[in-house]
Design an enzyme around this catalytic site. Sequence first.
Site, PDB file in Angstrom:
ATOM      1  N   SER A  15       0.842  -1.201   0.000  1.00 17.89           N
ATOM      2  CA  SER A  15       0.000   0.000   0.000  1.00 17.89           C
ATOM      3  C   SER A  15       0.874   1.246   0.000  1.00 17.89           C
ATOM      4  CB  SER A  15      -0.923   0.027   1.231  1.00 17.89           C
ATOM      5  OG  SER A  15      -0.157   0.099   2.428  1.00 17.89           O
ATOM      6  N   LEU A  17       3.188   4.423  -0.360  1.00 18.96           N
ATOM      7  CA  LEU A  17       4.412   4.727  -1.098  1.00 18.96           C
ATOM      8  C   LEU A  17       5.037   3.459  -1.674  1.00 18.96           C
ATOM      9  CD1 LEU A  17       6.041   7.289   1.389  1.00 18.96           C
ATOM     10  CD2 LEU A  17       4.487   7.753  -0.523  1.00 18.96           C
ATOM     11  N   ASP A  36       5.557  -7.418   3.033  1.00 15.43           N
ATOM     12  CA  ASP A  36       4.556  -6.687   3.800  1.00 15.43           C
ATOM     13  C   ASP A  36       3.979  -7.599   4.872  1.00 15.43           C
ATOM     14  OD1 ASP A  36       2.792  -3.912   2.686  1.00 15.43           O
ATOM     15  OD2 ASP A  36       2.184  -4.977   4.494  1.00 15.43           O
ATOM     16  N   VAL A  58       9.715  -6.815   9.145  1.00 12.82           N
ATOM     17  CA  VAL A  58      11.053  -6.372   8.741  1.00 12.82           C
ATOM     18  C   VAL A  58      12.085  -6.479   9.866  1.00 12.82           C
ATOM     19  CG1 VAL A  58      10.288  -4.861   6.875  1.00 12.82           C
ATOM     20  CG2 VAL A  58      10.450  -3.955   9.222  1.00 12.82           C
ATOM     21  N   SER A 146      11.647  10.721   6.878  1.00 12.80           N
ATOM     22  CA  SER A 146      10.513  11.647   6.973  1.00 12.80           C
ATOM     23  C   SER A 146      11.060  13.027   7.301  1.00 12.80           C
ATOM     24  CB  SER A 146       9.550  11.199   8.078  1.00 12.80           C
ATOM     25  OG  SER A 146       8.630  12.225   8.403  1.00 12.80           O
ATOM     26  N   TYR A 159       8.931   8.564  16.754  1.00 17.20           N
ATOM     27  CA  TYR A 159       8.913   8.551  15.288  1.00 17.20           C
ATOM     28  C   TYR A 159      10.088   9.347  14.732  1.00 17.20           C
ATOM     29  CZ  TYR A 159       7.103   9.106  10.524  1.00 17.20           C
ATOM     30  OH  TYR A 159       6.965   9.099   9.159  1.00 17.20           O
ATOM     31  N   THR A 194      -1.301   9.266   1.604  1.00 17.27           N
ATOM     32  CA  THR A 194      -1.230   7.822   1.776  1.00 17.27           C
ATOM     33  C   THR A 194      -2.591   7.289   2.219  1.00 17.27           C
ATOM     34  OG1 THR A 194      -0.524   8.095   4.065  1.00 17.27           O
ATOM     35  CG2 THR A 194       1.215   7.982   2.385  1.00 17.27           C
TER      36      THR A 194
END
Length: 253
Positions: A15, A17, A36, A58, A146, A159, A194
């Site tokens: 999904s 990017l 994913d 991951v 980001s 984050y 997104t």
Amino acid sequence: MNFDNKAIIITGGGSGLGEATARAVAAAGGFPVILDLNEEKGQAVAEELKGVFFQINVAKEEEVQTAIHGAVEKYGAIHGVVNCAGLGTSTRVVGKKGVFPLDEFNFVVQVNLVGTFNVIRLAAAAMVNNEPNEHGERGVIVNTASVAAFDGQIGQAAYSASKAGIVGMTLPIARDLASYGVRVMTIAPGIFNTPLMAMAPQEVKDALGKQIPFPSRLGEAPEFAHLVQSIFENPMLNGETIRLDGAIRMGPR
């Protein structure tokens, strides 16, 4: 290096990017290898694009290693990695619900930063065995950070730390892998449309878009994929982070 006839691993490829990147790879004649957690979405994208899907976390070494071995077995080699998998939270260090839980901080860093490094190291170990192309390249790695790595807002301690870590390791990893002809780049997206953002009311999305100097709108996933493709195709791009944000600089809130 281009995508044509090459297997490219895309984490978070089911999904957003990652999906847009998988579509760009397929459109350019490449083979998207979708990694994913979401089996339904990941499998659907892989089937549509005639690629392959592996359901993985991951941050799990054995799962990523199995996926990489599977991709090499199917396609003979992998020539690129695009790390798009990640998550975000919004928690203040001290808030109405108390102190920021350490487990939550660790979880975000584990997925976003450690997970990205896990994929990098295992994929690089496979790519260094490739035959170099005319530029001496054996592979390309593109990570996703980001603008929060630089302009972290209230509640984004975990984050921002995880994304700043991705930015911080880009140059040393590029230097580590330079002798093998493997390039390493990072993209730091701003506010993008997104699937998560798509759930927001239109007035919220419009307000966010107006914060962006130009173009004054949310970024679109194919624009991220376009930059990924440009990075692959330009052999002088290495060891750097590119902000893809319309010149926005995030305020504290």
